[in-house]
Design an enzyme around this catalytic site. Structure first.
Site, mmCIF file in Angstrom:
data_model
loop_
_atom_site.group_PDB
_atom_site.id
_atom_site.type_symbol
_atom_site.label_atom_id
_atom_site.label_comp_id
_atom_site.label_asym_id
_atom_site.label_seq_id
_atom_site.Cartn_x
_atom_site.Cartn_y
_atom_site.Cartn_z
ATOM 1 N N CYS A 87 50.883 35.034 44.660
ATOM 2 C CA CYS A 87 50.368 36.368 45.018
ATOM 3 C C CYS A 87 50.999 36.888 46.304
ATOM 4 O O CYS A 87 51.032 36.194 47.319
ATOM 5 C CB CYS A 87 48.852 36.297 45.175
ATOM 6 S SG CYS A 87 48.095 37.857 45.655
ATOM 7 N N GLY B 114 42.735 40.610 49.595
ATOM 8 C CA GLY B 114 41.614 39.886 50.195
ATOM 9 C C GLY B 114 40.746 39.164 49.194
ATOM 10 O O GLY B 114 40.844 39.379 47.977
ATOM 11 N N SER C 42 38.953 34.359 39.062
ATOM 12 C CA SER C 42 40.383 34.064 38.925
ATOM 13 C C SER C 42 40.544 32.562 38.690
ATOM 14 O O SER C 42 40.568 31.782 39.628
ATOM 15 C CB SER C 42 41.125 34.468 40.202
ATOM 16 O OG SER C 42 41.087 35.866 40.348
ATOM 17 N N LEU C 43 40.623 32.185 37.425
ATOM 18 C CA LEU C 43 40.703 30.754 37.100
ATOM 19 C C LEU C 43 42.166 30.313 37.030
ATOM 20 O O LEU C 43 42.570 29.375 37.697
ATOM 21 C CB LEU C 43 39.969 30.484 35.780
ATOM 22 C CG LEU C 43 39.656 29.025 35.500
ATOM 23 C CD1 LEU C 43 38.632 28.481 36.490
ATOM 24 C CD2 LEU C 43 39.136 28.837 34.077
ATOM 25 N N CYS D 148 48.549 44.194 40.069
ATOM 26 C CA CYS D 148 47.801 43.021 40.546
ATOM 27 C C CYS D 148 48.716 42.118 41.353
ATOM 28 O O CYS D 148 49.800 41.752 40.896
ATOM 29 C CB CYS D 148 47.282 42.192 39.375
ATOM 30 S SG CYS D 148 46.292 43.097 38.210
HETATM 31 N N1 SAH Z 1 40.885 37.299 45.803
HETATM 32 C C1 SAH Z 1 40.226 37.799 44.626
HETATM 33 C C2 SAH Z 1 40.496 39.262 44.403
HETATM 34 C C3 SAH Z 1 41.925 39.579 44.026
HETATM 35 S S1 SAH Z 1 41.933 40.149 42.400
HETATM 36 C C4 SAH Z 1 40.581 36.943 43.444
HETATM 37 O O1 SAH Z 1 41.358 36.016 43.603
HETATM 38 O O2 SAH Z 1 40.041 37.136 42.373
HETATM 39 C C5 SAH Z 1 43.630 40.175 42.038
HETATM 40 C C6 SAH Z 1 43.944 39.407 40.786
HETATM 41 O O3 SAH Z 1 45.353 39.472 40.523
HETATM 42 C C7 SAH Z 1 43.610 37.942 40.943
HETATM 43 O O4 SAH Z 1 43.169 37.428 39.725
HETATM 44 C C8 SAH Z 1 44.962 37.385 41.298
HETATM 45 O O5 SAH Z 1 45.045 36.010 41.068
HETATM 46 C C9 SAH Z 1 45.883 38.167 40.404
HETATM 47 N N2 SAH Z 1 47.281 38.170 40.853
HETATM 48 C C10 SAH Z 1 47.763 37.826 42.048
HETATM 49 N N3 SAH Z 1 49.101 37.969 42.082
HETATM 50 C C11 SAH Z 1 49.461 38.434 40.878
HETATM 51 C C12 SAH Z 1 50.702 38.816 40.308
HETATM 52 N N4 SAH Z 1 51.823 38.773 41.012
HETATM 53 N N5 SAH Z 1 50.711 39.256 39.031
HETATM 54 C C13 SAH Z 1 49.549 39.365 38.329
HETATM 55 N N6 SAH Z 1 48.349 39.035 38.819
HETATM 56 C C14 SAH Z 1 48.305 38.568 40.079
#
Ligand code: SAH
Length: 336
Positions: free
Chosen positions: A116, A156, A211-212, A328
């Site tokens: 991320c 965040g 987010s699993l 995302c």
């Molecule tokens: N911190 C919280 C809120 C973020 S939600 C969480 O982890 O749930 C953002 C979502 O996008 C999360 O599920 C994260 O894992 C996902 N994500 C992060 N980087 C990404 C990427 N490059 N491509 C697609 N999804 C991604």
């Protein structure tokens, strides 16, 4: 001094009682702020001048600033400058059912998920409640339309800023606040177990997404450091407790990373893990970032079919905003 946009209706009621005023004035304040979008206290004409002066001496109403807006197909990304010079981003999306906003909850992120972009800047600080409320107000003002749903899925970890996030939800959900229905609000967490339990006890009909991203600890440990604190079985147990308390369906988010977690065996293991739970899996196509290590999976449809065949509800998240780095995991706490 506190910013008045960070106060819940109950906080304002307590305030008015503490200055020996009637508590219904709290509703008048909410109407000015959220229905008339008038943040100049001098213009609150149904409130007496001496009370307005008292409000002005007790609260600030400053806004964060829209520093930049970029627009792509059905999506806009807003870069906000906070009062202390930090930056965050929010995303506005147009769906056939209405407009949704993805809000940030922290400057940077402490969770360090390997794939991320948002976490590449470590957490600088939590957002204050008003800074989350203002992301929505400023977007509504910009487009002159009402937002119908909110996802707390920007920069965040919302459950690492739990109290402010819950206050934010209560303010935007209040009928005299922004009146966004609880069922149209979703909070997403990487799996902070004690906070999932606390959230289970709230009497709000807000959606929960987890987010699993992996079917076992071996894979999850490699991509999500939080798994060393709360592992998969602890997260699943917390989800079970949440479902039995609230009777609500949980969304399982699963980002599809090429040759990391996207094998059919992984789908079968995930199906086994989730069997019998009131959940559905939202498969997220990976948005590639400067972080070269991870690539988009090519097996997303086969993975989905394997889940469906094994009795697990699954959908693929619509791809939004990658052309303007608004998808995302692409949001950043940086100006450039
Ligand atoms: N911190 C919280 C809120 C973020 S939600 C969480 O982890 O749930 C953002 C979502 O996008 C999360 O599920 C994260 O894992 C996902 N994500 C992060 N980087 C990404 C990427 N490059 N491509 C697609 N999804 C991604």
């Amino acid at each position: 001094m506190r910013n008045i946009l960070g106060l819940k209706i109950e906080d304002l009621e307590d305030y008015f009682l503490s200055i020996e005023e009637k508590k219904f004035k709290a509703l008048q304040v909410f109407e000015w702020l959220y229905i008339h979008k008038e943040n100049n206290i001098d213009n609150w004409t149904n409130i007496k001048k001496d009370i307005r002066d008292k409000l002005k001496s007790d609260f600030r109403t400053n806004f964060i600033k829209v520093k930049r807006k970029e627009t792509g197909d059905l999506v806009s990304k807003y870069l906000f400058e906070l009062e202390d010079g930090n930056y965050i981003e929010s995303v506005l999306m147009e769906h056939d059912y209405g407009l949704s906003v993805c809000v940030s909850s922290q400057v940077g992120c402490p969770m360090g998920c390997k794939f991320c972009e948002s976490g590449r800047l470590k957490k600088v600080r939590n957002l204050e409640t008003y800074e989350m409320v203002e992301q929505i107000i400023l977007i509504e003002e910009d487009i002159k339309k009402k937002i119908s749903s909110v996802v707390i899925m920007g920069i965040g970890e919302p459950f690492d800023n739990y109290d402010n996030v819950i206050d934010f939800i209560k303010i935007i959900n209040h009928p005299k606040g922004l009146a966004i229905g609880a069922r149209h609000i979703t909070v997403s967490t990487c799996g902070i177990v004690p906070k999932i339990d606390e959230f289970s006890n709230l009497d709000l009909q807000v959606n929960l997404a987890i987010s699993l991203h992996a079917p076992n600890d071996e894979i999850r440990n490699k991509i999500m450091p939080i798994n060393k604190v709360y592992n998969i079985s602890q997260v699943i147990e917390a989800i079970k407790r949440y479902i039995s308390k609230t009777n609500r369906r949980v969304t399982i988010e699963y980002v599809m990373l090429n040759m990391v977690n996207d094998y059919i065996d992984n789908a079968l293991e995930l199906a086994k893990l989730l069997k019998g739970l009131n959940v559905y899996v939202n498969l997220i196509p990976y948005n590639e970032t400067n972080n070269i290590e991870y690539k988009k999976s090519k097996r997303i449809n086969e993975f989905k079919d394997a889940l469906l065949k094994n009795g697990i509800n699954a959908t693929v998240r619509r791809e939004f905003g990658s052309s303007i780095s608004a998808a995302c995991g692409q949001l950043r706490s940086k100006e450039v």
